[in-house]
Design a protein around this motif. Structure first.
Motif, PDB file in Angstrom:
ATOM      1  N   ALA A   1      46.078 -50.504  27.987  1.00 39.11           N
ATOM      2  CA  ALA A   1      47.202 -51.334  27.532  1.00 39.11           C
ATOM      3  C   ALA A   1      46.843 -52.064  26.243  1.00 39.11           C
ATOM      4  O   ALA A   1      45.674 -52.368  26.003  1.00 39.11           O
ATOM      5  CB  ALA A   1      47.551 -52.341  28.619  1.00 39.11           C
ATOM      6  N   PRO A   2      47.833 -52.352  25.396  1.00 41.82           N
ATOM      7  CA  PRO A   2      47.556 -53.117  24.179  1.00 41.82           C
ATOM      8  C   PRO A   2      46.915 -54.462  24.512  1.00 41.82           C
ATOM      9  O   PRO A   2      47.245 -55.089  25.521  1.00 41.82           O
ATOM     10  CB  PRO A   2      48.937 -53.308  23.559  1.00 41.82           C
ATOM     11  N   ILE A   3      45.996 -54.897  23.651  1.00 39.61           N
ATOM     12  CA  ILE A   3      45.338 -56.194  23.877  1.00 39.61           C
ATOM     13  C   ILE A   3      46.007 -57.301  23.068  1.00 39.61           C
ATOM     14  O   ILE A   3      45.802 -58.478  23.352  1.00 39.61           O
ATOM     15  CB  ILE A   3      43.821 -56.124  23.600  1.00 39.61           C
ATOM     16  N   VAL A   4      46.796 -56.917  22.065  1.00 38.96           N
ATOM     17  CA  VAL A   4      47.632 -57.862  21.315  1.00 38.96           C
ATOM     18  C   VAL A   4      49.000 -57.206  21.182  1.00 38.96           C
ATOM     19  O   VAL A   4      49.103 -56.030  20.831  1.00 38.96           O
ATOM     20  CB  VAL A   4      47.054 -58.162  19.912  1.00 38.96           C
ATOM     21  N   TRP A   5      50.057 -57.977  21.468  1.00 38.27           N
ATOM     22  CA  TRP A   5      51.411 -57.456  21.319  1.00 38.27           C
ATOM     23  C   TRP A   5      52.286 -58.573  20.787  1.00 38.27           C
ATOM     24  O   TRP A   5      52.262 -59.679  21.309  1.00 38.27           O
ATOM     25  CB  TRP A   5      51.946 -56.931  22.650  1.00 38.27           C
ATOM     26  N   ASN A   6      53.030 -58.274  19.744  1.00 36.10           N
ATOM     27  CA  ASN A   6      53.860 -59.291  19.081  1.00 36.10           C
ATOM     28  C   ASN A   6      53.031 -60.508  18.676  1.00 36.10           C
ATOM     29  O   ASN A   6      53.501 -61.645  18.762  1.00 36.10           O
ATOM     30  CB  ASN A   6      55.046 -59.697  19.948  1.00 36.10           C
ATOM     31  N   GLY A   7      51.765 -60.269  18.296  1.00 36.22           N
ATOM     32  CA  GLY A   7      50.881 -61.331  17.835  1.00 36.22           C
ATOM     33  C   GLY A   7      50.267 -62.179  18.937  1.00 36.22           C
ATOM     34  O   GLY A   7      49.545 -63.129  18.656  1.00 36.22           O
ATOM     35  N   VAL A   8      50.546 -61.846  20.194  1.00 34.22           N
ATOM     36  CA  VAL A   8      50.076 -62.633  21.333  1.00 34.22           C
ATOM     37  C   VAL A   8      49.051 -61.819  22.126  1.00 34.22           C
ATOM     38  O   VAL A   8      49.225 -60.615  22.328  1.00 34.22           O
ATOM     39  CB  VAL A   8      51.274 -63.010  22.249  1.00 34.22           C
ATOM     40  N   LEU A   9      47.986 -62.493  22.581  1.00 30.61           N
ATOM     41  CA  LEU A   9      46.995 -61.818  23.413  1.00 30.61           C
ATOM     42  C   LEU A   9      47.641 -61.344  24.717  1.00 30.61           C
ATOM     43  O   LEU A   9      48.484 -62.047  25.283  1.00 30.61           O
ATOM     44  CB  LEU A   9      45.832 -62.750  23.742  1.00 30.61           C
TER      45      LEU A   9
ATOM     46  N   ARG B   1      43.072 -62.792  14.920  1.00 34.22           N
ATOM     47  CA  ARG B   1      42.725 -63.652  13.772  1.00 34.22           C
ATOM     48  C   ARG B   1      42.826 -62.880  12.453  1.00 34.22           C
ATOM     49  O   ARG B   1      43.156 -63.464  11.412  1.00 34.22           O
ATOM     50  CB  ARG B   1      41.319 -64.203  13.943  1.00 34.22           C
ATOM     51  N   ALA B   2      42.575 -61.563  12.505  1.00 35.53           N
ATOM     52  CA  ALA B   2      42.687 -60.732  11.300  1.00 35.53           C
ATOM     53  C   ALA B   2      44.148 -60.450  10.943  1.00 35.53           C
ATOM     54  O   ALA B   2      44.419 -59.856   9.905  1.00 35.53           O
ATOM     55  CB  ALA B   2      41.928 -59.425  11.496  1.00 35.53           C
ATOM     56  N   GLY B   3      45.073 -60.859  11.810  1.00 35.60           N
ATOM     57  CA  GLY B   3      46.495 -60.699  11.503  1.00 35.60           C
ATOM     58  C   GLY B   3      47.216 -59.623  12.285  1.00 35.60           C
ATOM     59  O   GLY B   3      48.381 -59.345  12.014  1.00 35.60           O
ATOM     60  N   ALA B   4      46.557 -59.010  13.250  1.00 29.20           N
ATOM     61  CA  ALA B   4      47.205 -57.950  14.021  1.00 29.20           C
ATOM     62  C   ALA B   4      48.347 -58.502  14.864  1.00 29.20           C
ATOM     63  O   ALA B   4      48.193 -59.508  15.554  1.00 29.20           O
ATOM     64  CB  ALA B   4      46.188 -57.250  14.921  1.00 29.20           C
ATOM     65  N   VAL B   5      49.483 -57.827  14.800  1.00 31.46           N
ATOM     66  CA  VAL B   5      50.594 -58.165  15.682  1.00 31.46           C
ATOM     67  C   VAL B   5      50.679 -57.178  16.844  1.00 31.46           C
ATOM     68  O   VAL B   5      51.279 -57.473  17.870  1.00 31.46           O
ATOM     69  CB  VAL B   5      51.938 -58.218  14.918  1.00 31.46           C
ATOM     70  N   GLN B   6      50.081 -56.025  16.664  1.00 31.51           N
ATOM     71  CA  GLN B   6      49.918 -55.041  17.730  1.00 31.51           C
ATOM     72  C   GLN B   6      48.497 -54.505  17.618  1.00 31.51           C
ATOM     73  O   GLN B   6      48.055 -54.161  16.524  1.00 31.51           O
ATOM     74  CB  GLN B   6      50.914 -53.893  17.602  1.00 31.51           C
ATOM     75  N   ALA B   7      47.791 -54.445  18.738  1.00 31.83           N
ATOM     76  CA  ALA B   7      46.401 -53.966  18.684  1.00 31.83           C
ATOM     77  C   ALA B   7      45.995 -53.410  20.037  1.00 31.83           C
ATOM     78  O   ALA B   7      46.539 -53.788  21.075  1.00 31.83           O
ATOM     79  CB  ALA B   7      45.457 -55.100  18.282  1.00 31.83           C
ATOM     80  N   MET B   8      45.018 -52.527  19.983  1.00 29.56           N
ATOM     81  CA  MET B   8      44.477 -51.947  21.209  1.00 29.56           C
ATOM     82  C   MET B   8      42.978 -51.773  21.068  1.00 29.56           C
ATOM     83  O   MET B   8      42.440 -51.658  19.960  1.00 29.56           O
ATOM     84  CB  MET B   8      45.133 -50.604  21.500  1.00 29.56           C
ATOM     85  N   GLU B   9      42.313 -51.789  22.203  1.00 29.72           N
ATOM     86  CA  GLU B   9      40.892 -51.476  22.228  1.00 29.72           C
ATOM     87  C   GLU B   9      40.766 -49.966  22.111  1.00 29.72           C
ATOM     88  O   GLU B   9      41.520 -49.231  22.741  1.00 29.72           O
ATOM     89  CB  GLU B   9      40.280 -51.958  23.546  1.00 29.72           C
ATOM     90  N   PHE B  10      39.831 -49.531  21.297  1.00 30.27           N
ATOM     91  CA  PHE B  10      39.540 -48.104  21.246  1.00 30.27           C
ATOM     92  C   PHE B  10      38.457 -47.840  22.284  1.00 30.27           C
ATOM     93  O   PHE B  10      38.686 -47.988  23.455  1.00 30.27           O
ATOM     94  CB  PHE B  10      39.065 -47.694  19.855  1.00 30.27           C
TER      95      PHE B  10
END
Length: 124
Positions: free
Chosen positions: A13-21, A76-85
């Protein structure tokens, strides 16, 4: 996901979505939800990728991380959507593709423990 922006993942699952953890993140690095580590180490090499609000790619590789510290770095780097690889040094890599006369791979962050891809034949 906005039209025109593909988002493909083979990960969790994404670890950051819409800028929120992700609210399911916790301080327990032993949770199998986020993957098992080699030797059951608590803090390991982790990789993650995200996009900022303009669609720029953010790629993070860091040693000594838990999934929550990785998520905080991406946020903190500005990701609004992010996932662990991937976790652990043997598996991570990032390859992007251009669509000029077929797919052309580019190793953004080559993994020295993996073989590079074979050159693809050019179409006539």
């Amino acid at each position: 996901m906005r039209a025109g922006r593909p988002w493909t993942r083979q990960s969790l699952a994404p670890i950051v979505w819409n800028g929120v953890l992700n609210p399911t993140l916790n301080e327990n690095p032993d949770s199998p939800q986020w993957g098992y580590t080699l030797g059951n180490a608590v803090r390991v090499w982790r990789t993650g990728v995200g996009i900022d609000r303009r669609g720029n790619l953010i790629y993070v590789v860091a040693n000594g991380q838990t999934v929550i510290t990785l998520a905080k770095i991406l946020q903190r780097a500005g990701a609004v959507q992010a996932m662990e690889f991937d976790i652990n040094p043997e598996w991570h890599s990032l390859i992007t593709y251009t669509h000029q006369r077929g797919l052309v791979p580019t190793f953004v962050e080559p993994q020295p423990m993996q073989s590079p891809p074979l050159p693809r034949p050019r179409r006539p």
